[in-house]
Design a protein around this motif. Structure first.
Motif, PDB file in Angstrom:
ATOM      1  N   ILE A  55       0.906  -1.355  -0.349  1.00 40.32           N
ATOM      2  CA  ILE A  55      -0.607  -0.194   0.173  1.00 40.32           C
ATOM      3  C   ILE A  55       0.913   1.411   0.137  1.00 40.32           C
ATOM      4  O   ILE A  55       1.000   1.595  -1.010  1.00 40.32           O
ATOM      5  CB  ILE A  55      -0.583  -0.374   1.443  1.00 40.32           C
ATOM      6  CG1 ILE A  55      -1.783  -1.012   1.138  1.00 40.32           C
ATOM      7  CG2 ILE A  55      -1.599   1.326   1.527  1.00 40.32           C
ATOM      8  CD1 ILE A  55      -2.845  -1.406   2.064  1.00 40.32           C
ATOM      9  N   ALA A  56       1.724   1.310   0.885  1.00 38.63           N
ATOM     10  CA  ALA A  56       2.689   2.318   0.504  1.00 38.63           C
ATOM     11  C   ALA A  56       3.278   1.964  -0.263  1.00 38.63           C
ATOM     12  O   ALA A  56       3.839   3.805  -0.944  1.00 38.63           O
ATOM     13  CB  ALA A  56       3.705   2.191   2.226  1.00 38.63           C
ATOM     14  N   SER A  57       3.662   1.180  -1.216  1.00 37.57           N
ATOM     15  CA  SER A  57       4.651   1.471  -2.321  1.00 37.57           C
ATOM     16  C   SER A  57       3.283   2.207  -3.049  1.00 37.57           C
ATOM     17  O   SER A  57       4.264   2.995  -4.528  1.00 37.57           O
ATOM     18  CB  SER A  57       5.150   0.370  -2.999  1.00 37.57           C
ATOM     19  OG  SER A  57       5.674  -0.222  -1.492  1.00 37.57           O
ATOM     20  N   VAL A  58       2.838   1.644  -3.780  1.00 36.10           N
ATOM     21  CA  VAL A  58       1.284   2.049  -4.829  1.00 36.10           C
ATOM     22  C   VAL A  58       1.664   3.992  -4.386  1.00 36.10           C
ATOM     23  O   VAL A  58       1.129   4.819  -5.487  1.00 36.10           O
ATOM     24  CB  VAL A  58       0.053   1.393  -4.158  1.00 36.10           C
ATOM     25  CG1 VAL A  58      -0.819   2.087  -5.064  1.00 36.10           C
ATOM     26  CG2 VAL A  58       0.456  -0.127  -5.325  1.00 36.10           C
ATOM     27  N   ALA A  59       1.213   4.006  -3.544  1.00 35.30           N
ATOM     28  CA  ALA A  59       0.868   5.570  -3.028  1.00 35.30           C
ATOM     29  C   ALA A  59       2.764   6.206  -3.669  1.00 35.30           C
ATOM     30  O   ALA A  59       2.325   7.571  -4.231  1.00 35.30           O
ATOM     31  CB  ALA A  59       0.499   5.613  -1.527  1.00 35.30           C
ATOM     32  N   LEU A  60       3.856   5.943  -2.729  1.00 34.44           N
ATOM     33  CA  LEU A  60       5.302   6.421  -2.899  1.00 34.44           C
ATOM     34  C   LEU A  60       4.870   6.663  -4.327  1.00 34.44           C
ATOM     35  O   LEU A  60       5.115   7.713  -5.365  1.00 34.44           O
ATOM     36  CB  LEU A  60       6.359   5.232  -2.678  1.00 34.44           C
ATOM     37  CG  LEU A  60       7.578   6.509  -3.213  1.00 34.44           C
ATOM     38  CD1 LEU A  60       8.048   7.797  -2.934  1.00 34.44           C
ATOM     39  CD2 LEU A  60       8.418   5.457  -3.018  1.00 34.44           C
TER      40      LEU A  60
END
Length: 192
Positions: A55-60
């Protein structure tokens, strides 16, 4: 209106395609959307902590790509698109003064906006408008947004629901303090 938009964005966290919605919100938030992706990230991570890093990677990734759109707006269409966006955010008053100092602060400006509650979209547009080095912009955006999203993911993954209030109310202040300490540390090194 913002509250309604906030509530709608929050409801998307339970959608079967929430990861795609997060990517879209992260992308558009970096150039014109007023609601930060954290609003989606928090309930998504709380619902499925094992996916916190995804989830954090997609947001980044989506945020940095959206930041490039903001950069392009500033570089190629400032008068037509960038200025109206900044006017709607009430940021046009000090534009001339800000732009003269902006590139000298480039790394720090992008880092600060990427970590703190200051609207990142303002910095993305300003970066393009003032002609900041694209390389500096990309690297700093990855660093700032990565720190922000992965710290949120780490806190939620480790502490779950009890940390939610802290993240929603106090984490932006913690990021501001972190940036001030970081800048203060570098300033202090110059005098030693």
């Amino acid at each position: 209106m913002l509250r309604k938009l906030y509530d709608i964005t929050l409801s998307w966290a339970e959608h079967p395609h929430a990861l795609w919605l997060l990517a879209v919100v992260s992308f558009v938030e970096s150039s014109f959307f007023p609601i930060p992706p954290d609003i989606l990230m928090i309930p998504m991570i709380l619902a499925r902590p094992s996916r916190a890093w995804l989830i954090a990677s997609v947001a980044l990734i989506a945020s940095v790509l959206g930041g490039l759109l903001g950069y392009a707006i500033g570089a190629l269409a400032y008068e037509q698109i960038g200025l109206p966006i900044l006017e709607s955010l009430g940021k046009t008053e000090s534009m001339a003064e800000f732009s003269t100092r902006f590139n000298a602060l480039g790394f720090w400006a992008v880092l600060t906006a990427g970590l703190t509650p200051f609207p990142y979209k303002v910095i993305t547009i300003m970066s393009g408008w003032t002609g900041m080095s694209l390389g500096t912009f990309i690297v700093t955006s990855i660093l700032a947004r990565g720190l922000r999203f992965y710290i949120v993911a780490l806190l939620l993954w480790k502490y779950g629901e009890p940390i939610r209030t802290f993240i929603e109310k106090r984490l932006p202040l913690m990021f501001v303090l972190f940036v001030l300490l970081l800048v203060g540390g570098f300033a202090a090194l110059k005098f030693l």
